[in-house]
Write a protein that holds these residues in place. Structure first.
Motif, PDB file in Angstrom:
ATOM      1  N   GLY A  48      12.486 -44.029 -13.297  1.00 42.32           N
ATOM      2  CA  GLY A  48      11.203 -44.675 -13.548  1.00 42.32           C
ATOM      3  C   GLY A  48      10.118 -43.975 -12.748  1.00 42.32           C
ATOM      4  O   GLY A  48       9.294 -44.617 -12.094  1.00 42.32           O
ATOM      5  N   SER A  49      10.125 -42.630 -12.793  1.00 42.47           N
ATOM      6  CA  SER A  49       9.198 -41.845 -11.982  1.00 42.47           C
ATOM      7  C   SER A  49       7.782 -41.907 -12.525  1.00 42.47           C
ATOM      8  O   SER A  49       7.550 -42.234 -13.689  1.00 42.47           O
ATOM      9  CB  SER A  49       9.662 -40.388 -11.923  1.00 42.47           C
ATOM     10  OG  SER A  49      10.947 -40.290 -11.359  1.00 42.47           O
ATOM     11  N   GLY A  90       7.845 -44.209 -20.130  1.00 39.26           N
ATOM     12  CA  GLY A  90       7.309 -44.788 -18.902  1.00 39.26           C
ATOM     13  C   GLY A  90       6.842 -43.734 -17.914  1.00 39.26           C
ATOM     14  O   GLY A  90       5.826 -43.916 -17.225  1.00 39.26           O
ATOM     15  N   ASN A  91       7.590 -42.604 -17.833  1.00 44.49           N
ATOM     16  CA  ASN A  91       7.166 -41.509 -16.966  1.00 44.49           C
ATOM     17  C   ASN A  91       5.770 -41.038 -17.351  1.00 44.49           C
ATOM     18  O   ASN A  91       4.909 -40.795 -16.487  1.00 44.49           O
ATOM     19  CB  ASN A  91       8.121 -40.318 -17.084  1.00 44.49           C
ATOM     20  CG  ASN A  91       9.517 -40.594 -16.568  1.00 44.49           C
ATOM     21  OD1 ASN A  91      10.463 -39.922 -16.979  1.00 44.49           O
ATOM     22  ND2 ASN A  91       9.678 -41.556 -15.680  1.00 44.49           N
ATOM     23  N   LYS A  92       5.548 -40.901 -18.656  1.00 39.38           N
ATOM     24  CA  LYS A  92       4.257 -40.393 -19.125  1.00 39.38           C
ATOM     25  C   LYS A  92       3.131 -41.399 -18.880  1.00 39.38           C
ATOM     26  O   LYS A  92       2.021 -41.010 -18.516  1.00 39.38           O
ATOM     27  CB  LYS A  92       4.359 -40.019 -20.603  1.00 39.38           C
ATOM     28  CG  LYS A  92       5.251 -38.789 -20.832  1.00 39.38           C
ATOM     29  CD  LYS A  92       5.353 -38.391 -22.292  1.00 39.38           C
ATOM     30  CE  LYS A  92       6.210 -37.145 -22.437  1.00 39.38           C
ATOM     31  NZ  LYS A  92       6.346 -36.696 -23.843  1.00 39.38           N
ATOM     32  N   ARG A  93       3.441 -42.663 -19.030  1.00 39.60           N
ATOM     33  CA  ARG A  93       2.423 -43.672 -18.728  1.00 39.60           C
ATOM     34  C   ARG A  93       2.058 -43.646 -17.254  1.00 39.60           C
ATOM     35  O   ARG A  93       0.941 -43.990 -16.871  1.00 39.60           O
ATOM     36  CB  ARG A  93       2.936 -45.059 -19.117  1.00 39.60           C
ATOM     37  CG  ARG A  93       2.951 -45.299 -20.622  1.00 39.60           C
ATOM     38  CD  ARG A  93       3.548 -46.649 -20.956  1.00 39.60           C
ATOM     39  NE  ARG A  93       3.561 -46.881 -22.402  1.00 39.60           N
ATOM     40  CZ  ARG A  93       4.258 -47.831 -23.007  1.00 39.60           C
ATOM     41  NH1 ARG A  93       4.999 -48.667 -22.263  1.00 39.60           N
ATOM     42  NH2 ARG A  93       4.222 -47.969 -24.311  1.00 39.60           N
ATOM     43  N   GLY A  94       3.009 -43.220 -16.423  1.00 41.15           N
ATOM     44  CA  GLY A  94       2.752 -43.135 -14.994  1.00 41.15           C
ATOM     45  C   GLY A  94       2.115 -41.834 -14.565  1.00 41.15           C
ATOM     46  O   GLY A  94       1.895 -41.628 -13.361  1.00 41.15           O
ATOM     47  N   GLY A  95       1.833 -40.925 -15.525  1.00 42.46           N
ATOM     48  CA  GLY A  95       1.098 -39.711 -15.191  1.00 42.46           C
ATOM     49  C   GLY A  95       1.850 -38.415 -15.357  1.00 42.46           C
ATOM     50  O   GLY A  95       1.249 -37.339 -15.291  1.00 42.46           O
TER      51      GLY A  95
END
Length: 518
Positions: free
Chosen positions: A286-287, A366-371
């Motif tokens: 979940g990075s 989720g990784n992409k949503r986090g940047g």
């Protein structure tokens, strides 16, 4: 990294043409990067995401951590948000430069101990579980029923037993007998059976599966505690449902047998053990865009401290090394070890290619949503967990880890499978960094959760053990790394992690099957 106090942006390396947001940035906000450098955003930028700090022409490399993380697909202006809409992976040309930058070994630190369980074979445990090891999915239900029956036994009389765990999975059959998949599963199951955090176990099969319990016992050299009622016999290490006569009879027989083991499993005491006997598995799941800035490099500091104490730190997730492997080959103590890593990278490229998949399909949604945008960006942040110590060995999945120092294990990026391999290899503590908020446990080994940003830490405080997001607000990476190191020793000595307090970890046992399923 260079930073200006109270600036919402961080420039991580002097060669970078992007900065990252350490909190949300509004459109048309002027942000200082240094005394002589600033940028005005042309649109809003979320926490962990990237913003161009200079004009970047289409096709030019985009640099983070001083390394190329991809290439611009259109002309980008200073102040623009950089993400999947204007950045693609492209093809890197990497110089592996084997063993050209091997770090000097750290000054050995001696005398530090943790309170662990010294097993008869000399290994060091951090927990004490009783396990039912299922050889095949067909015996999984019986294994769970046995664990449920044992859980009804009052363990208050056995305070040194941490719990009963059924190690169940979805494989064990429909694979080539004596093939690579078969042996990999046997290594995994054998690694858990022999793990120092397992006080006693039983191997339970159906009876007709490819992954026979007898094959497991012989190939992995399994032994067991003596059955107290059969002092001249080491007891039925391997049982099969078909031989016993079905589920109900199996549950009754194995439950009775394991109850007899409880006093022996409980008969342990924590004693001082050198920190050099810790084996740390490092994982990120979940990075987000801050993982490579806060929690991962802080865990790298802790990893280096463990190495200095003579311990072992494992970096896994080979697909999340892809794009950063050239930084690790330089640190390999011999060119041969560096080439072992590159052989695994090439295997992954071939393996994924067979299915029409490219490794850049990782990062996740989720990784992409986090940047995070490309696998190169994710990998460069992920390998920071390995600190700066020399690379001393590269292991196959679930292979016993015998080398001291910093090592790599070839595991998938999928968290449950990756950690399963490292634990099978001997990891007796896991440190797990997360930016989106992964709720992970991995019985029989404690899993320490480290958040990459403070908002998520506060939102999920029941699941997070330590907040590394403080680094974004001025706390040094070194200080947080020291805190992680001390927490590892506390947890190894018996302090429960947040996942343990909630009982998480029964479902995360996940042997990696490389296929095909026949």
């Amino acid at each position: 990294m260079s930073t200006v106090q109270n600036s919402p942006l961080l420039k991580l390396h002097s060669d970078d043409n992007i900065a990252i947001a350490r909190n949300s940035v509004t459109e048309n906000q002027e942000c200082a990067l240094s005394e002589n450098e600033s940028v005005t955003t042309r649109e809003s930028i979320d926490l962990g995401h990237k913003v161009a700090i200079q004009n970047i022409a289409s096709g030019e490399p985009i640099r983070k951590f001083g390394q190329t993380i991809g290439f611009a697909t259109i002309d980008i202006l200073a102040g623009d948000w950089i993400h999947s809409h204007n950045l693609e992976s492209g093809v890197l040309s990497l110089d592996y430069a084997y063993s050209t930058d091997v770090p000097t070994p750290p000054e050995p630190i001696k005398g530090r101990t943790f309170m662990g369980y010294r097993r008869p074979n000399g290994k060091a445990g951090t927990r004490n579980y009783l396990a039912i090891i299922s050889t095949v999915n067909c015996s999984a239900t019986a294994s769970k029923y046995i664990a449920r029956e044992l859980a009804q036994t009052s363990l208050e009389n056995y305070p040194n037993i941490d719990g009963i765990i059924p190690l169940v999975h979805k494989g064990g059959c429909a694979m080539q007998y004596d093939g690579e998949d078969h042996h990999q599963l046997m290594r995994t199951l054998g690694g858990f059976a022999k793990h120092p955090n397992i006080g006693a176990y039983i191997v339970l099969g159906l009876g007709c599966e490819t992954g026979q319990g007898s094959f497991l016992s012989e190939s992995e050299g399994l032994v067991q505690l003596e059955n107290p009622n059969e002092p001249q016999n080491q007891g039925p290490l391997v049982l099969n449902i078909q031989d016993i006569g079905g589920i109900a009879k199996t549950v009754k027989k194995v439950t009775t047998l394991l109850k007899e083991y409880l006093p022996q499993v409980n008969d342990v005491t924590r004693v001082p053990i050198p920190v050099s006997e810790l084996i740390l598995g490092t994982e990120c799941g979940g990075s987000d865009g801050n993982s490579g800035v806060t929690a991962n490099p802080a865990l790298g500091i802790a990893s280096d401290l463990l190495v200095a104490h003579g311990a072992t730190s494992i970096l896994g997730e080979t697909p999340e090394i892809h794009g950063g492997e050239h930084l690790l080959t330089r640190r390999s103590i011999t060119p041969e070890i560096g080439k072992k890593l590159i052989d695994r990278i090439k295997w992954w490229e071939e393996y994924t290619g067979k299915f029409g998949v490219v490794i850049d399909n990782n990062p996740s949604v989720g990784n992409k949503r986090g940047g995070l945008t490309t696998i190169y960006e994710k990998s460069l942040g992920a390998i920071a967990k390995g600190g700066s110590s020399a690379l001393r060995e590269v292991y196959r999945f679930a292979e016993p880890v015998t080398e001291k120092g910093f090592v790599i294990m070839d595991t998938p990026g999928y968290d449950p499978a990756s950690v399963t391999g490292m634990v099978a290899g001997g990891a007796n503590v896991v440190a797990f960094t997360t930016g989106r908020g992964s709720c992970f446990g991995c019985k029989p080994v404690p899993s320490i959760k480290i958040s990459t940003n403070t908002p998520m830490y506060h939102r999920m405080q029941d699941d997070m053990d330590l907040d590394a997001g403080r680094i974004l607000n001025g706390t040094s990476v070194e200080q947080v790394g020291q805190e992680i190191f001390e927490l590892i020793i506390e947890v190894a000595s018996g302090k429960k992690t947040k996942s343990e307090v909630q009982g998480i970890g029964d479902e995360e046992f996940c042997p990696w099957s490389i296929g095909p399923v026949l």
